[in-house]
Structures are given as C-alpha cells and as structure tokens.
Design a protein around this motif. Structure first.
Motif, PDB file in Angstrom:
ATOM      1  N   PRO A 208      50.834  38.473  26.538  1.00 55.29           N
ATOM      2  CA  PRO A 208      51.226  37.065  26.681  1.00 55.29           C
ATOM      3  C   PRO A 208      50.002  36.154  26.615  1.00 55.29           C
ATOM      4  N   VAL A 209      50.186  34.962  26.041  1.00 63.75           N
ATOM      5  CA  VAL A 209      49.091  34.000  25.873  1.00 63.75           C
ATOM      6  C   VAL A 209      49.449  32.701  26.571  1.00 63.75           C
ATOM      7  N   HIS A 210      48.618  32.292  27.536  1.00 61.10           N
ATOM      8  CA  HIS A 210      48.801  31.020  28.224  1.00 61.10           C
ATOM      9  C   HIS A 210      48.058  29.918  27.476  1.00 61.10           C
ATOM     10  N   ALA A 211      48.581  28.705  27.526  1.00 56.66           N
ATOM     11  CA  ALA A 211      47.962  27.576  26.836  1.00 56.66           C
ATOM     12  C   ALA A 211      46.560  27.310  27.368  1.00 56.66           C
ATOM     13  N   LYS A 212      46.387  27.418  28.684  1.00 58.07           N
ATOM     14  CA  LYS A 212      45.076  27.199  29.307  1.00 58.07           C
ATOM     15  C   LYS A 212      44.848  28.292  30.348  1.00 58.07           C
ATOM     16  N   VAL A 214      45.836  30.835  33.702  1.00 55.25           N
ATOM     17  CA  VAL A 214      46.936  31.796  33.843  1.00 55.25           C
ATOM     18  C   VAL A 214      48.171  31.182  34.491  1.00 55.25           C
ATOM     19  N   THR A 215      48.037  29.980  35.071  1.00 58.71           N
ATOM     20  CA  THR A 215      49.205  29.312  35.650  1.00 58.71           C
ATOM     21  C   THR A 215      49.820  28.303  34.681  1.00 58.71           C
ATOM     22  N   SER A 216      49.212  28.124  33.498  1.00 55.58           N
ATOM     23  CA  SER A 216      49.741  27.180  32.507  1.00 55.58           C
ATOM     24  C   SER A 216      50.877  27.825  31.716  1.00 55.58           C
ATOM     25  N   PRO A 217      51.662  27.040  30.998  1.00 58.85           N
ATOM     26  CA  PRO A 217      52.794  27.584  30.234  1.00 58.85           C
ATOM     27  C   PRO A 217      52.342  28.582  29.177  1.00 58.85           C
ATOM     28  N   LEU A 218      53.247  29.493  28.847  1.00 59.56           N
ATOM     29  CA  LEU A 218      52.982  30.466  27.796  1.00 59.56           C
ATOM     30  C   LEU A 218      53.184  29.814  26.429  1.00 59.56           C
ATOM     31  N   PRO A 221      54.773  34.765  24.196  1.00 58.57           N
ATOM     32  CA  PRO A 221      55.184  35.684  25.258  1.00 58.57           C
ATOM     33  C   PRO A 221      54.669  37.091  25.114  1.00 58.57           C
TER      34      PRO A 221
END
Length: 228
Positions: A208-212, A214-218, A221
């Motif tokens: 999975p890749v987060h925008a920024k 690890v708490t930012s939106p994916l 997935p």
C-alpha cells in the motif's frame, strides 16, 4: 388484399402496396449523385487513415507498447541534451549541468547500498566539463578491491551526497539523482550489479502507498497477500 391458406388451415392477409407507392427505378442523375457521394466517402476515409498513420509515427518509442525482443532490436532513439540544476539539502552547494538523459542508471552494488544508506542508488554520469558547481564539497576516497580509487563528494554541512568521480584525475561525475531537481524526468535506462540487488525490491508495487505520512490517505492499496 388477398387471403392465403397454408398448412393447418391458418390464414393470413397479404397487403399489396398501392400502385402509386411502387418502387421507382433511380434516375441517371440520382445514380451519378450516389456515385459522387461514394467517391467522397472513400477519399475522406483514406485521408483519415493517413492521419492516423502519421500520428502513430509521431508517438515516441517509449510511449508505445513493446516487448523485450523489441527493446533489443530497437533501442531508444537519441534524446537531446538536457539542462538540469540541483543542490544539497542545506543549499550550501548548488550545481547546473548539461546531461544526456539516456545515461541514467541504477546501481545495486553493496558499496552503493552502504554509502547511500539506501537499497540502491541512481546516478547520471556526466563529463566534468559539462558541470558547474558553486560551493565546496568534501570528499571521501573509496578504494575498491581492484585498487580503483573513487572520490565520493558530499556536503560537509548537511551530508547530502552529490557525486562520485575519479579520485586522481576527475573526468566524469556520477551525479546523484536524488539531489537533481529534475529527477522525476530522468528515467533509468539500465541497472547494474543485479546479483547483489535487494531481493524484496520486486515486492514494492504490491505494498500500500500513502500520499504522505502513514496516517495520510492511500493512493494505491497494493495487493493483499495471503498469510497461509
């Protein structure tokens, strides 16, 4: 209107068109007009086909679907020199250069992994005369098993790695892609030292890749892996 009897005694009605609605044979003028319309359509179709072919020829090779065999037989076309700029993290050292984009490569050797602190390193070899540097870099000389001496340049203030070159008589600077401002436009064309490449690199697209953070939106997935 006529009535017909068919097998089983079922009847149906057949309606005949009035004589004034009977099909007319086309006149010579109508035939000529239809032929002209057909010829026009054929010409336009040919023009559209040529436009599509010409447009396809203008599409860069790297944008077209290709196979491994095609890559071997048809290498990337020459690309013009590119102007780039870069700097260390603190800005004490800046540079600009004229580079050849098709020379970008990725190195998986253990020295690059250890010195960069990363799984691999991307570099852009550039003749020293094509690079202008402002600021003074510090150098660490690495001696290979072969006895080859390589100077590793970095900023003494922030530690940003800038380039590597011949320790005694610099001819080519291997610019570190990470400190180049246009790095997103410089796509690696080859890899080397694959025998020491980190084995899990191929699994990265599945994660999975987060925008920024690890708490930012994916934004991707990834692919769920079985725990069996």
């Amino acid at each position: 209107m006529n009535k017909c009897v068919i097998n089983g005694g079922i009847t149906y009605q057949q309606v005949r068109c009035p004589s004034n609605q009977a099909r007319k044979e086309p006149t010579l003028e109508e035939l000529n007009a239809a032929e002209k319309t057909r010829e026009t359509l054929v010409i336009r179709l040919a023009q559209c086909s040529m436009s599509i072919i010409q447009a396809a020829r203008r599409v860069p090779v790297w944008f077209q679907p290709f196979s491994a065999q095609a890559v071997q037989n048809k290498p990337y076309p020459p690309r013009p020199p590119m102007q780039i700029t870069g700097q260390c993290h603190c800005g004490a050292i800046t540079f600009n250069a004229t580079v050849d984009p098709k020379k970008v490569l990725v190195c998986h050797c253990t020295d690059c992994q250890r010195i960069s602190g990363a799984p691999f390193r991307a570099v852009l070899p550039t003749p020293v005369e094509d690079v202008t540097i402002s600021g003074t870099a510090k150098h660490y000389v690495k001696v290979a098993d072969s006895g080859n001496r390589r100077a590793q340049a970095f900023c003494a203030e922030c530690g940003t790695q800038l380039y590597a070159t011949e320790a005694d008589a610099p001819k080519v600077l291997n610019l570190r892609l990470g400190c180049v401002n246009e790095r997103a436009e410089l796509v690696p064309q080859k890899q080397m030292w694959g025998e020491s490449a980190i084995p899990w690199l191929g699994q990265l697209p599945d994660l999975p890749v987060h925008a920024k953070g690890v708490t930012s939106p994916l934004i991707s997935p990834g692919i769920a892996r079985s725990t069996d």
